[in-house]
Enzyme design. Structure first.
Site, PDB file in Angstrom:
ATOM      1  N   HIS A 189       0.985  -1.388  -0.188  1.00  0.00           N
ATOM      2  CA  HIS A 189      -0.215  -0.651  -0.394  1.00  0.00           C
ATOM      3  C   HIS A 189       0.859   0.942  -0.521  1.00  0.00           C
ATOM      4  CE1 HIS A 189      -3.541  -2.064   0.297  1.00  0.00           C
ATOM      5  NE2 HIS A 189      -3.194  -2.929   2.053  1.00  0.00           N
ATOM      6  N   CYS A 244      -0.901   2.589  -4.730  1.00  0.00           N
ATOM      7  CA  CYS A 244      -1.164   3.320  -4.262  1.00  0.00           C
ATOM      8  C   CYS A 244      -0.028   5.239  -4.391  1.00  0.00           C
ATOM      9  CB  CYS A 244      -2.558   4.118  -3.194  1.00  0.00           C
ATOM     10  SG  CYS A 244      -3.731   2.846  -3.474  1.00  0.00           S
TER      11      CYS A 244
END
Length: 306
Positions: free
Chosen positions: A38, A80
């Site tokens: 992430h 991301c």
């Protein structure tokens, strides 16, 4: 527990204090780094949600250059806002990087509709769109006849939910992909022909927890349904609480409605203490709440690092 930001940096810089195997490459070696986790503006997550900061990653790559740990280095990064990790990557260090997304958007999961392996539903997406696209290209392509630039163009075209970008010394795109990724064309034709993605398979990485819990609930039998319903409700509640918490934080910090979370070299030193303060007072980031890490980055920009 051993997979931490500090350990990762020690491994790639050849620091034996990592306590295990580390990279021991030299000036004639071509190095390929691939990272998946992430992320947020200027940060990457790890399993314990300790954070790796853009400044520290850039410093580690500088160390590799100074120690002559590679001839050429290729870095594929899936997270991301992954583009934000390369904004200060020099263009003259023989480092070529791809990010799955730009510095302001999510990356996406894929193979999410029926994530079944060996007859078992594993309850999450089987891959991410960027990584699956370059790996599936490797599966069917003779990489000695494909350049890094050609692969980038393929992956960019296939990754339609985010903007795949090149960074660093982009002239290295003329190099054969096989120099860094192996020979390619390794998947049996029978496997390649059977693997198909269906409509709805791609899911925003921030929503994977919600979507997979919903799918598991919809697929549940009577005995499993109550537990899966509770898990789905808990995920929705967590998302609502995180949204409210960070909206309140942004208001308290008097931030504008349109958050500027862009990476500013002038305020890089602000990011670590800002995120540490968020974790101390608001709790650790989660898969979902990392979408709000932009509040800390925006505060650094708005208040000029103060």
């Amino acid at each position: 527990k051993q997979v931490t930001a500090d350990t990762y940096l020690q491994v790639i810089t050849g620091n034996a204090s990592a306590g295990g195997k580390v990279l021991q490459s030299g000036p004639e070696d071509n190095v390929f780094l691939y990272f998946v986790d992430h992320g947020g503006p200027g940060i990457l997550g790890f399993p314990d949600f300790a954070l790796l900061y853009e400044k520290d990653l850039t410093k580690a790559l500088d160390t590799m250059y100074e120690k002559k740990m590679y001839k050429q280095l290729v870095f594929y990064l899936e997270a991301c806002e992954s583009g934000s990790m390369f904004v200060n990557l020099p263009a003259d260090r023989n480092i070529y990087a791809l990010s799955a997304a730009n510095g302001e958007e999510s990356s996406w999961g894929t193979y999410c509709t029926s994530p079944v392996v060996g007859g078992k539903n594993i309850g999450t997406c089987l891959g991410d769109l960027f990584s699956v696209n370059w790996m599936e290209d490797d599966d069917v392509t003779n990489l000695s006849s494909e350049t890094l630039q050609a692969q980038f163009e393929k992956v960019k075209a296939l990754t339609t939910k985010s903007h795949v970008l090149q960074w660093g010394q982009t002239s290295m795109g003329s190099e054969e992909a096989s120099v860094f990724e192996g020979t390619g064309k390794t998947a049996p034709s029978s496997v390649v022909s059977e693997v198909e993605r269906s409509e709805g398979d791609d899911v925003d990485s921030r929503d994977i927890g919600l979507v997979t819990r919903y799918n598991l609930y919809m697929q549940a039998g009577a005995a499993e349904r109550p537990a899966r319903a509770a898990a789905l409700v808990a995920e929705i509640q967590h998302r609502e609480e995180a949204d409210a918490k960070f909206a309140a934080l942004a208001a308290k910090l008097a931030l504008p409605a349109e958050l500027d979370a862009s990476l500013s070299t002038a305020h890089r030193d602000c990011h670590k203490p800002a995120h540490e303060a968020v974790v101390e007072y608001c709790g650790a980031y989660t898969d979902y709440s990392l979408k709000h890490a932009k509040v800390a980055a925006a505060a650094c920009n708005h208040w000029k690092g103060d």
